[in-house]
Design a protein around this motif. Sequence first.
Motif, PDB file in Angstrom:
ATOM      1  N   MET A   1     -22.504  39.040  48.176  1.00 33.70           N
ATOM      2  CA  MET A   1     -22.132  38.856  46.912  1.00 33.70           C
ATOM      3  C   MET A   1     -22.071  37.397  46.677  1.00 33.70           C
ATOM      4  N   ASP A   2     -21.309  36.624  47.116  1.00 27.76           N
ATOM      5  CA  ASP A   2     -21.146  35.096  47.111  1.00 27.76           C
ATOM      6  C   ASP A   2     -22.549  34.551  46.974  1.00 27.76           C
ATOM      7  N   GLU A   3     -23.409  34.857  47.996  1.00 27.40           N
ATOM      8  CA  GLU A   3     -24.791  34.238  47.725  1.00 27.40           C
ATOM      9  C   GLU A   3     -25.482  34.618  46.818  1.00 27.40           C
ATOM     10  N   VAL A   4     -25.644  35.687  46.163  1.00 22.43           N
ATOM     11  CA  VAL A   4     -26.199  35.894  44.949  1.00 22.43           C
ATOM     12  C   VAL A   4     -25.577  35.508  43.635  1.00 22.43           C
TER      13      VAL A   4
ATOM     14  N   ASP B   1     -24.751  34.110  35.966  1.00 24.00           N
ATOM     15  CA  ASP B   1     -24.692  34.649  34.583  1.00 24.00           C
ATOM     16  C   ASP B   1     -25.015  36.166  34.432  1.00 24.00           C
ATOM     17  N   LEU B   2     -25.290  36.716  35.741  1.00 24.72           N
ATOM     18  CA  LEU B   2     -25.493  38.255  35.703  1.00 24.72           C
ATOM     19  C   LEU B   2     -24.339  39.040  35.918  1.00 24.72           C
ATOM     20  N   ASP B   3     -24.338  40.059  35.454  1.00 23.79           N
ATOM     21  CA  ASP B   3     -23.221  40.959  35.418  1.00 23.79           C
ATOM     22  C   ASP B   3     -22.978  41.548  36.862  1.00 23.79           C
ATOM     23  N   ASP B   4     -21.712  42.132  36.965  1.00 25.18           N
ATOM     24  CA  ASP B   4     -21.538  42.432  38.559  1.00 25.18           C
ATOM     25  C   ASP B   4     -22.225  43.645  39.040  1.00 25.18           C
TER      26      ASP B   4
ATOM     27  N   LEU C   1     -26.328  44.995  43.196  1.00 25.48           N
ATOM     28  CA  LEU C   1     -27.893  45.481  43.542  1.00 25.48           C
ATOM     29  C   LEU C   1     -28.610  44.459  44.070  1.00 25.48           C
ATOM     30  N   LEU C   2     -28.595  43.178  43.790  1.00 22.85           N
ATOM     31  CA  LEU C   2     -29.263  42.240  44.534  1.00 22.85           C
ATOM     32  C   LEU C   2     -28.541  41.953  45.802  1.00 22.85           C
ATOM     33  N   ALA C   3     -27.504  41.993  45.875  1.00 30.14           N
ATOM     34  CA  ALA C   3     -26.787  41.837  47.220  1.00 30.14           C
ATOM     35  C   ALA C   3     -26.985  42.761  48.076  1.00 30.14           C
ATOM     36  N   ASP C   4     -26.886  44.227  47.556  1.00 32.35           N
ATOM     37  CA  ASP C   4     -27.540  45.264  48.532  1.00 32.35           C
ATOM     38  C   ASP C   4     -28.923  45.063  48.979  1.00 32.35           C
ATOM     39  N   SER C   5     -29.806  44.743  48.211  1.00 28.57           N
ATOM     40  CA  SER C   5     -31.150  44.316  48.485  1.00 28.57           C
ATOM     41  C   SER C   5     -31.267  43.323  49.600  1.00 28.57           C
TER      42      SER C   5
END
Length: 79
Positions: A37-40, A46-49, A54-58
């Motif tokens: 999560m910190d990485e993304v 500016d993206l919502d949580d 979703l990005l972190a999971d991918s």
Amino acid sequence: MTPSAAGRIGAHTRWGRTPDRSAATEPARRAAASKWMDEVRAEFPDLDDATLQLLADSRRKAHMSRIARLPRRPRRKAA
């Protein structure tokens, strides 16, 4: 004793003393989720949580897929 045998003995000893495996590994799971999560979040502040999750999971899944493709043990070079 080989290092892998020693590791197996240590793992069995540790888990033989741990009645709740899920609780024992919770801090590590939380830390790993936080890392992704910190990485993304650093890349897309500016993206919502929900989208960040979703990005972190991918990214986590991609990382695990790369690990799965690695050989189980290094092959010895032909002498």
